[in-house]
Write an enzyme that holds these catalytic residues in place. Structure first.
Site, PDB file in Angstrom:
ATOM      1  N   THR A 236       6.421   6.068  11.235  1.00 16.13           N
ATOM      2  CA  THR A 236       6.411   7.323  11.985  1.00 16.13           C
ATOM      3  C   THR A 236       5.810   8.435  11.131  1.00 16.13           C
ATOM      4  O   THR A 236       6.180   8.598   9.967  1.00 16.13           O
ATOM      5  CB  THR A 236       7.849   7.691  12.407  1.00 16.13           C
ATOM      6  OG1 THR A 236       8.382   6.592  13.146  1.00 16.13           O
ATOM      7  CG2 THR A 236       7.870   8.952  13.261  1.00 16.13           C
ATOM      8  N   CYS A 323       4.082  10.885 -15.889  1.00 15.63           N
ATOM      9  CA  CYS A 323       4.319   9.441 -15.899  1.00 15.63           C
ATOM     10  C   CYS A 323       4.468   8.915 -17.311  1.00 15.63           C
ATOM     11  O   CYS A 323       5.106   7.896 -17.538  1.00 15.63           O
ATOM     12  CB  CYS A 323       3.178   8.715 -15.215  1.00 15.63           C
ATOM     13  SG  CYS A 323       2.388   9.708 -13.969  1.00 15.63           S
TER      14      CYS A 323
END
Ligand SMILES: *Cc1c(COP(=O)(O)O)cnc(C)c1O
Length: 395
Positions: A236, A323
């Protein structure tokens, strides 16, 4: 607190929040519904797609919504690889200083029998179109080169690299996450076939991004399920985030020149102020860099300690990408531009946006000077350097 980590993420703009709010309590229908209420959501979705396409210089049908930069990078590369493999092409060209979303996807492909050429990025952090041209072979399935680097901010000659790829008939992907909304990016004019972007790097919400795939470029869905996004991305649609992203992008593109001038002037002052610290070096090209990016290495300093003490002084900065923090490995980007390990460990990335002020820049300069001097004062490594026991790497 002075926020100087805008390459990691940005504050969501008022315009983006205002665009999102109605989706939670007014236009909350599922765009796939067939009733009029859902059609309202569907229209808002397609309107956002068209506006985003206009900002990027591509067609609305070429825009697929994803969860962000990492997903877009994965999907673009895996799609081009699969399309290439179907024609017996299993060679991919990229660079040594890409984001891990690109590098780790390429590692996975290597395990699947692809051959990957990682181009060297020179000391200034820039890849040349000639390097790309020289590396292209008959079996090259994809060239992927980032638009602007997230650690050192260097901007690549994307239009010329795209032209080389176009001429040789090789699909070209660019991770434009750091560029979109900050410097001019145009899918058509820049000869781009696949482009990744992420809303939270230009004052949009997190968890939403775009993958542009030009007409004729294959896209394979990474997620099985419904037929959303023309079957290219099941699930969705995240309509609130999509509307927030469209608003943030339009605002960023509209104000790009003014913002770049303002932020660029602060960057210049910051570079000038920090360059006065002895035995430091600016990472990345002096001119071909993002308006807000400053990245230095300081000899005899541990990046982690620098960040913690700066935090104590109210400056939020980074040593590289979000990261890599948390791991003790030095940044692969700094190693790629040839900084030795001991220097790469002492890096500091400050990334500004238009909400920062010249007064904040002066406070950052003072704070960094104090912290660097303090850390060097306590460091045995620094003492050996000063006493001439070990030679300085940075003159
Ligand atoms: C932030 C970033 C990404 C990852 O984007 P997410 O939306 O956080 O997944 C990818 N590439 C570059 C260059 C980035 O700076």
């Amino acid at each position: 607190m002075i926020y100087a980590d805008n390459a990691a993420t940005t504050k969501t703009s008022r315009a983006a929040i205002d665009a999102m709010l109605p989706c939670f309590d007014t236009v909350y229908g599922n765009p796939s519904g067939l009733y009029a209420f859902a059609q309202q959501a569907k229209e808002a979705l397609e309107d956002a797609r068209a506006r985003i396409a206009r900002c990027l210089g591509c067609d609305a049908r070429e825009v697929t919504f994803t969860s962000g930069g990492s997903e877009s990078d994965n999907q673009a590369i895996l799609s081009a690889a699969k399309a290439g493999a179907a024609k017996g092409k299993k060679h991919i060209i990229s660079t040594a200083f890409e984001h891990h979303a690109v590098l780790h996807t390429l590692k996975k492909l290597e395990a699947d029998g692809f051959e990957v050429t990682l181009l060297d990025v020179h000391e200034n952090g820039i890849v040349t179109p000639q390097q790309v041209a020289d590396a292209i072979r008959g079996d090259t399935a994809l060239v992927t080169v980032m638009f602007a680097n997230n650690e050192i901010g260097t901007v690549q000659p994307i239009r010329a690299i795209g032209a080389v790829c176009r001429e040789k008939g090789v699909p070209f992907h660019t991770d434009a996450v750091q560029a979109v909304g900050h410097i001019p990016v145009n899918v058509r004019e820049d000869n781009i076939d696949y482009l990744s972007l992420s809303a939270h790097k230009f004052h949009g919400p997190r968890g939403i991004g775009v993958l542009v795939a030009r007409k004729g470029m294959r896209l394979y869905s990474l997620i099985e399920g419904g037929a959303q996004e023309r079957g290219k991305r099941a699930g969705t649609e995240n309509l609130p985030a999509i509307l927030g992203m469209a608003a943030a992008l339009e605002e960023a593109v509209q104000n790009m020149e003014t913002n770049a001038a303002k932020v660029g002037a602060m960057r210049e002052r910051l570079i000038e102020g920090l360059a006065e610290i002895p035995h430091c070096v600016l990472n990345g090209d002096r001119n071909e860099r993002l308006p807000g990016n400053v990245n230095f290495c300081f000899e005899g300093i541990e990046g982690e300690s620098l960040l913690l003490l700066l935090d104590d002084k109210g400056v939020a900065a980074s040593s590289g990408s979000a990261c890599t923090s948390g791991s003790l490995d030095p940044s692969h980007v700094l190693l790629a531009i040839g900084r030795p390990h001991e220097i790469a460990h002492g890096s500091l990335r400050l990334t500004l946006c238009e909400e920062n002020t010249p007064a904040e820049v002066e406070r950052i300069i003072d704070a960094v000077r104090e912290v660097v001097a303090y850390l060097r004062g306590m460091s045995p490594v620094w003492r050996d350097l000063v006493n001439g026991k070990t030679p300085f790497v940075i003159p």
